[in-house]
Each structure stands twice: as structure tokens, then as C-alpha cells.
Design an enzyme around this catalytic site. Structure first.
Site, PDB file in Angstrom:
ATOM      1  N   ILE A 180       6.804  25.647  -6.719  1.00  0.00           N
ATOM      2  CA  ILE A 180       6.157  24.690  -7.526  1.00  0.00           C
ATOM      3  C   ILE A 180       5.916  25.096  -8.921  1.00  0.00           C
ATOM      4  O   ILE A 180       5.169  26.102  -8.985  1.00  0.00           O
ATOM      5  CB  ILE A 180       5.226  24.041  -6.860  1.00  0.00           C
ATOM      6  CG1 ILE A 180       5.608  23.718  -5.336  1.00  0.00           C
ATOM      7  CG2 ILE A 180       4.453  22.864  -7.459  1.00  0.00           C
ATOM      8  CD1 ILE A 180       4.616  23.272  -4.166  1.00  0.00           C
ATOM      9  N   CYS A 181       6.256  24.330 -10.087  1.00  0.00           N
ATOM     10  CA  CYS A 181       5.871  24.509 -11.113  1.00  0.00           C
ATOM     11  C   CYS A 181       4.870  23.546 -11.458  1.00  0.00           C
ATOM     12  O   CYS A 181       5.097  22.343 -11.980  1.00  0.00           O
ATOM     13  CB  CYS A 181       7.221  24.261 -12.250  1.00  0.00           C
ATOM     14  SG  CYS A 181       6.923  24.800 -13.966  1.00  0.00           S
TER      15      CYS A 181
END
Length: 158
Positions: free
Chosen positions: A91-92
Site C-alpha cells: 500500500i502506497c
């Protein structure tokens, strides 16, 4: 007990008393009744009124010995079609990054991380793309993007 382990024990205790409805987060079982406090299985429902609403999204959280100075590595299991989720599921999200590029602070709790990830699902950050097809559809063809998101919710129903 290390600083990281102590903080995670405290988080575990607090989670039992205070967590949003439908959210869960717990250390991963490591066999014979014990658990690995440094690796958590977590999840949350998609927000009501969004294309993600029907699903429950599972996240693996890996904490290093440097936690809480360093953020955990968080990834969707299975990976999602989303502009800010790498094909690996990582997840960014700015609160999961430390250093100049990130907004990580040691005071951020597991609850806050999960709420931030839940918010990100329906509010992608086009400035930080992680999947080319997802960001292309999100920025250029919202109806087609929404059409791709609905099966993600279906796939993640409990």
C-alpha cells in the site's frame, strides 16, 4: 521485551476496547497457541456508500524492530486493483512512509493506519500512482474505473 514489542502489546490491549465496527487487527498465530506480535492480520469493511462497500479488505502488517520509529509494511492480501496499491499488494500511503517523502509519526496507531487505508480506497492519490492501469482508468475514465472496482468488492465479501 523490546520497545516495538511493548508498543504492540499496548496496541493489542487498546484494540480490544476501542475499534471501529467491522475492523479487526490481531497478531498472526505462530502455532501451539502463541502469536507473532511483530506480524498482524488486519481488515476493515469498505465504507458505506462507496463502490468498495460490499467487501472486507484484509491487510498484512509487518512491524520491524524499529517500530514505532519506523512504520509497518502494509499490504492487501489478496492484492487489489487500485491506483495506490502495487501489484504485490503493498500500500502506497503517506502515513506509511517515513523520511522526507512520508508522514509517518510514532504516535500513529494501528487503528489510525487502518482508517487511513480505508479512506484511501475511495479517495486515491493520483500524485502517488502504484498501478498503471488503475491510475489510467481513475484519471481518464471514472465509469470504467468504477466498473473494475465493483468486482474487487465482490471478490472480498466475507
Amino acid at each position: 521485551m523490546s520497545l516495538a514489542q511493548g508498543r504492540l502489546q499496548e496496541e493489542r490491549k487498546n484494540r480490544r476496547k476501542d475499534h471501529p465496527y467491522g475492523f479487526f487487527a490481531r497478531p498472526e498465530p505462530s502455532g501451539e497457541g502463541s502469536s507473532n506480535i511483530m506480524k498482524w492480520n488486519a481488515g476493515f469493511p469498505g465504507k458505506k456508500g462507496t463502490d468498495w462497500e460490499a467487501g472486507v479488505y484484509k491487510v498484512s502488517m509487518d512491524f520491524s524492530a524499529e517500530y514505532p520509529a519506523k512504520p509497518p509494511k502494509c499490504k492487501f492480501v489478496p492484492p487489489l486493483f487500485h491506483p495506490n496499491v502495487y501489484p504485490s499488494g503493498m500500500i502506497c500511503l503517506s502515513i506509511l512512509n517515513d523520511g522526507e517523502e512520508g508522514d509517518w509519526r510514532p504516535a500513529i496507531s494501528i487503528k489510525q493506519i487502518l482508517l487511513g487505508i480505508q479512506y484511501l480506497l475511495d479517495n486515491p492519490n493520483p500524485a502517488s500512482p502504484s498501478q498503471s492501469e488503475a491510475i489510467h482508468l481513475y484519471t481518464n475514465d471514472k465509469p470504467a474505473y468504477k466498473q473494475r472496482v465493483r468486482p474487487e468488492a465482490e471478490k472480498n465479501k466475507l
